[in-house]
Design an enzyme around this catalytic site. Structure first.
Site, PDB file in Angstrom:
ATOM      1  N   SER A  32       4.029   2.227   8.483  1.00 54.83           N
ATOM      2  CA  SER A  32       3.641   1.348   7.381  1.00 54.83           C
ATOM      3  C   SER A  32       4.864   0.860   6.610  1.00 54.83           C
ATOM      4  O   SER A  32       5.753   1.634   6.282  1.00 54.83           O
ATOM      5  CB  SER A  32       2.704   2.097   6.427  1.00 54.83           C
ATOM      6  OG  SER A  32       1.466   2.295   7.043  1.00 54.83           O
ATOM      7  N   GLY A  33       4.864  -0.446   6.308  1.00 57.69           N
ATOM      8  CA  GLY A  33       5.961  -1.030   5.550  1.00 57.69           C
ATOM      9  C   GLY A  33       7.137  -1.454   6.397  1.00 57.69           C
ATOM     10  O   GLY A  33       8.025  -2.163   5.922  1.00 57.69           O
TER      11      GLY A  33
ATOM     12  N   ASP B 102      -0.470  -7.550   1.282  1.00 57.90           N
ATOM     13  CA  ASP B 102       0.112  -6.208   1.377  1.00 57.90           C
ATOM     14  C   ASP B 102       1.631  -6.283   1.556  1.00 57.90           C
ATOM     15  O   ASP B 102       2.168  -6.112   2.653  1.00 57.90           O
ATOM     16  CB  ASP B 102      -0.535  -5.456   2.547  1.00 57.90           C
ATOM     17  CG  ASP B 102      -0.155  -3.983   2.577  1.00 57.90           C
ATOM     18  OD1 ASP B 102       0.413  -3.499   1.572  1.00 57.90           O
ATOM     19  OD2 ASP B 102      -0.427  -3.326   3.595  1.00 57.90           O
TER      20      ASP B 102
ATOM     21  N   HIS C 200       0.828  -1.218   0.000  1.00 58.00           N
ATOM     22  CA  HIS C 200       0.000   0.000   0.000  1.00 58.00           C
ATOM     23  C   HIS C 200       0.861   1.266   0.000  1.00 58.00           C
ATOM     24  O   HIS C 200       0.364   2.359  -0.277  1.00 58.00           O
ATOM     25  CB  HIS C 200      -0.988  -0.011   1.177  1.00 58.00           C
ATOM     26  CG  HIS C 200      -0.418   0.340   2.503  1.00 58.00           C
ATOM     27  ND1 HIS C 200      -0.128  -0.610   3.478  1.00 58.00           N
ATOM     28  CD2 HIS C 200      -0.085   1.528   3.056  1.00 58.00           C
ATOM     29  CE1 HIS C 200       0.347  -0.006   4.554  1.00 58.00           C
ATOM     30  NE2 HIS C 200       0.379   1.293   4.326  1.00 58.00           N
TER      31      HIS C 200
ATOM     32  N   GLY D 120       3.826   2.966  15.143  1.00 57.29           N
ATOM     33  CA  GLY D 120       4.225   2.109  14.036  1.00 57.29           C
ATOM     34  C   GLY D 120       4.495   2.894  12.774  1.00 57.29           C
ATOM     35  O   GLY D 120       4.263   4.087  12.705  1.00 57.29           O
TER      36      GLY D 120
END
Length: 846
Positions: free
Chosen positions: A797-798, A703, A649, A795
């Site tokens: 993303s990725g 994802d 994403h 956190g």
């Protein structure tokens, strides 16, 4: 006599193998061995042989016990110091080759011999003494004494030497007033660390350094930084400052073997290795961003380095300077006035001095009381790590002693009046980082306005009451609760978040949260497919589960390959679960231990790091992905010199930006603080971006994406790959994992400037799917926060979900969607790496 290379002076004698009085009777006449009525002659012969053997055995044992064992001797070395009050220090005493040094040393050794020989317990074992050094005040003598002690008397000699000061006092009283004898005071003695007299040392190196005002000297291990320190070597640095000053030792590089049983540095508040004066023992890798600074109590210090025969490392470099007594840098205690304020232990956040006493007298306005809270409390040393017996270093608040290592806010005290006294004391051995504290004036009738008051006097937000987290530290905010609808009501009255149910961990303490989980009956085991089979069928060579999971972790040589068994490079399978990089060769071809230079950081984590900030170099596989000209957007993980793993994403195009194009991105490695690109940081461009072909932008299924760099990375202490798990790797529910990032989530929000870290726990998939409204697919895993506040975990993303296994970290997941870890009771959703192991290998060959 040199205590570092003097060997054993006694070689025990060996007895002969057989006692000549014991003879074996011949039996050449077979007729004599025939069975006869009654015991006969043969019975008598057998009886004699057995009796003789028993006598021989008993005799041998008695001889060994009273002769051989008695004569086994042990070389005992005791280091110590004493003040010579009727002598004045001369500069020549610093030089062990000077006439003055030798003359005084001889006199000290002679007097020590007289003291030892008058002790019945020591006289017959005494070998000799040597003076290692002298220093000011009036004259301090640092000595080493050797004894040749029978093993049976070792404890007795230790006991006498521990009270050497009493023997010296007795001897001093017998000295006539007109005698020219030396007068000893402040006598200290302790057994030398046996590792420092190892006969395996090939070499002994000695260095000395006398620092002066306005001058910074340096010491370093031989060869640093161009080559490793020497093996099998003992090294020592005697450090001195001018009279009236103390020594400041500041390590700016420290890289030793991780195990202190092999290579280690010990620092002493002395000029000889007196164990009762050791300040700290260190090994491993310490980040240069967290330097260690030590202060002596007087004008001397000893640094030692001992190494064994293997795994030698670059070593260390430190600066040596002196600080005048009474300077602000050594300030300790004082008067504190006003409605609020802060104070710390001397030299905080570095190590405080040994042998100091500080007192702070706090006074707030009349009508108020004093509340003191410690945000950091690190007073742990051997003997009081748990903080239950404060006989060594401690803080005393209104007569109450506190020591050990405490969590932030755990130590909170409230006075009964508007005044409070805080005393800090450190003894002669082992120092720590100390503490940071704040005080404030509060209303005694309402000490926690609009907040919940813990039994520890700590104040926490009212909304944190009965939420499943122990915010008070003593569970007082979680007692007598009426649970909310989205919480588990434990039978003992506690409340726990729903997503802790059925995770294999007894969070309630009475197993309420682990009941009704669809488990198996007693005597049965649960298969991976949730089927129950008898324990007797486990490891019976048959697939009773239907998925082969009852035959895993079975010690059989021939294993049938299934989707759950680990496949070695030679295509043979083993039943062991998670064999990769565990230090044991399980595959015949050793492939389970190949490519294991991953998932490790070389830094020894410092406890002083505050909050949830990661330490520099703690997660060297963490990548910061920037949009060119914009800044940080997503995280990623290093899996090889040229490949990264991130979330799909993150690389989906929108109306404004072509995120799927490599030219859009730049990747930063070794980054700790955004917009601070120091010498440890490397920037790279991308060659290609590969998003998973089955990625679903609506459900976030599949994802995951790969990024190839335009040129390979060179791994450093701050840039290293994380281990990729095998497709069969099991990441068990309930186990703790780490999430790291700079704070950007799918939902947006402000990012943290410093890399954040938080511990989360893998959550049961069925429970998580229920919590998330049935949106969890087989390619997703869930993890939730164990501790902390609303922003305990930020956190990215990725970024990686790092799973510790032994001394390695494995990439368990990729931060995907949900609320991340930014809110309480909200599990984060991660892409499960094991489901994509074949795809990663196909695209990257990793």
């Amino acid at each position: 006599m040199d205590y570092m290379n003097s060997g054993m002076r006694y070689t025990p004698k060996t007895d002969r193998d057989w006692d000549p009085a014991v003879q074996f009777l011949p039996a050449s006449d077979n007729k004599k061995l025939e069975k006869k009525k009654g015991p006969g002659k043969i019975g008598a012969v057998i009886g004699i042989v057995i009796f003789a053997a028993v006598i021989a055995l008993m005799t041998g044992l008695l001889v060994w016990h009273f002769h051989f064992r008695k004569n086994v001797r042990v070389k005992k070395l005791y280091s110590g110091s004493m003040r010579i009050t009727n002598q004045v220090f001369e500069d020549a005493y610093e030089n062990p080759n000077s006439t003055e040094f030798k003359a005084l040393a001889k006199q000290v050794a002679t007097q020590l011999r007289a003291i030892y020989t008058k002790s019945p317990q020591l006289a017959k074992y005494y070998v000799g003494s040597t003076v290692q050094a002298f220093s000011e005040g009036s004259v301090m003598a640092y000595c080493l004494s050797e004894f040749d002690v029978p093993a049976s008397q070792e404890a007795a000699v230790d006991k006498v030497m521990a009270t050497l000061d009493k023997l010296v006092d007795k001897e001093q009283r017998s000295i006539k007033k007109n005698s020219n004898a030396l007068v000893f005071e402040d006598v200290v003695s302790s057994a030398l660390d046996t590792r420092l007299i190892s006969t395996s040392f090939d070499d002994f190196l000695r260095f000395s350094q006398h620092t002066r005002s306005n001058h910074i000297a340096s010491i370093k291990s031989p060869g640093f930084p161009n080559k490793p320190y020497p093996a099998n070597t003992f090294m020592q640095w005697q450090l001195r400052a001018d009279q009236g000053y103390v020594i400041k030792l500041d390590f700016d590089n420290f890289n030793l073997e991780e195990n202190c049983k092999n290579d280690f540095v010990k620092i002493y508040d002395s000029l000889v290795a007196i164990e009762s004066r050791v300040m700290d023992e260190m090994c491993g890798y310490v980040s240069p961003s967290q330097p260690m600074t030590f202060l002596s109590s007087s004008n001397v210090m000893l640094v030692t380095l001992a190494t064994n025969e293997k795994k030698n490392f670059p070593g260390f470099q430190a600066h040596v300077s002196q600080i005048q007594r009474g300077s602000k840098e050594l300030a300790c205690g004082g008067q504190l006035r006003g409605v609020s304020g802060t104070f710390t232990s001397p030299n905080y956040p570095n190590y405080y001095q040994p042998r100091i006493v500080c007192e702070w007298n706090i006074e707030v306005p009349t009508g108020k009381v004093v509340k003191i809270t410690f945000s950091k409390f690190l007073l742990a040393e051997p003997g009081q790590e748990k903080g239950t017996d404060c006989r060594k270093d401690y803080v005393e608040i209104e007569g109450k002693k506190v020591c050990g290592e405490k969590e932030a806010g755990e130590v909170t005290e409230v006075s009964k009046t508007n005044k409070m006294s805080v005393v800090f004391l450190s003894d002669r051995s082992y120092v720590d980082r100390g503490f940071s504290a704040s005080y404030e004036a509060i209303d005694s009738k309402d000490p926690c306005p609009a907040q919940f008051k813990c039994a520890t006097q700590r104040c926490v937000k009212s909304q944190l009451r009965c939420d499943g987290w122990n915010d008070c530290g003593d569970m007082s905010d979680e007692l007598n609760c009426k649970c909310k609808s989205n919480h588990i009501q434990c039978k003992n009255g506690l409340c726990k978040p729903d997503f802790w149910k059925c995770d294999g961990v007894d969070d309630c303490g009475d197993k309420t949260d682990e009941q009704d989980c669809g488990g198996c009956k007693s005597g049965e085991v649960m298969c991976r497919n949730s089927k129950c089979v008898s324990e007797k069928k486990r490891c019976d060579g048959r697939d009773d589960c239907g998925d082969g999971s009852d035959e895993l972790d079975c010690s059989r040589g021939d294993v049938r390959c299934t989707d759950l068994t680990y496949r070695c490079k030679n295509n043979k399978c083993i039943s062991k679960v998670n064999p990769e990089c565990d230090g044991t060769l399980d595959c015949e071809d050793g492939s389970d231990e190949a490519n294991c230079d991953c998932g490790r950081n070389l830094f020894k984590t410092s406890r002083i790091v505050g909050g949830q900030e990661a330490e520099q170099g703690e997660f060297p596989w963490q990548v910061s992905l920037h949009i060119k000209g914009f800044g940080h957007v997503c995280g990623a993980s290093i899996i090889s010199p040229q490949w990264l793993v991130t979330a799909a994403h993150c690389v989906q195009d929108d109306a404004k930006t072509r995120y799927s194009q490599p030219g859009t991105w730049e990747a930063f490695f070794g980054l700790h603080t955004q917009r601070q690109n120091g010498k440890t940081v490397v920037k790279k461009n991308l060659k290609q971006v590969i998003s998973h072909p089955n990625y679903n932008a609506y459900t976030y299924d599949n994802d995951i994406a790969l990024m190839e760099l335009d040129s390979p990375l060179t791994f450093t202490d701050y840039i290293r790959p994380i281990c990729l798990p095998a497709a069969q790797h099991v990441f068990a529910v309930g186990n703790s994992v780490w999430i790291t990032g700079w704070g950007a989530t799918r939902e947006g929000g402000s990012a943290a400037s410093v890399l954040q870290k938080a511990q989360v726990r893998i959550i049961n998939r069925k429970v998580c799917d229920k919590l998330m409204g049935g949106q969890i697919t087989s390619r997703m895993m869930c993890a939730g926060v164990l501790t902390g506040g609303v922003d305990a975990c930020q956190g990215d993303s990725g970024g990686p979900l790092s799973y510790p296994s032994g001394s390695h970290m494995f990439l368990a997941g990729v931060v995907s969607w949900g609320d991340g870890c930014a809110r309480r009771n909200k599990p984060g959703i991660y892409t499960t790496i094991t489901k994509f192991r074949g795809w990663i290998q196909e695209k990257t060959k990793v």
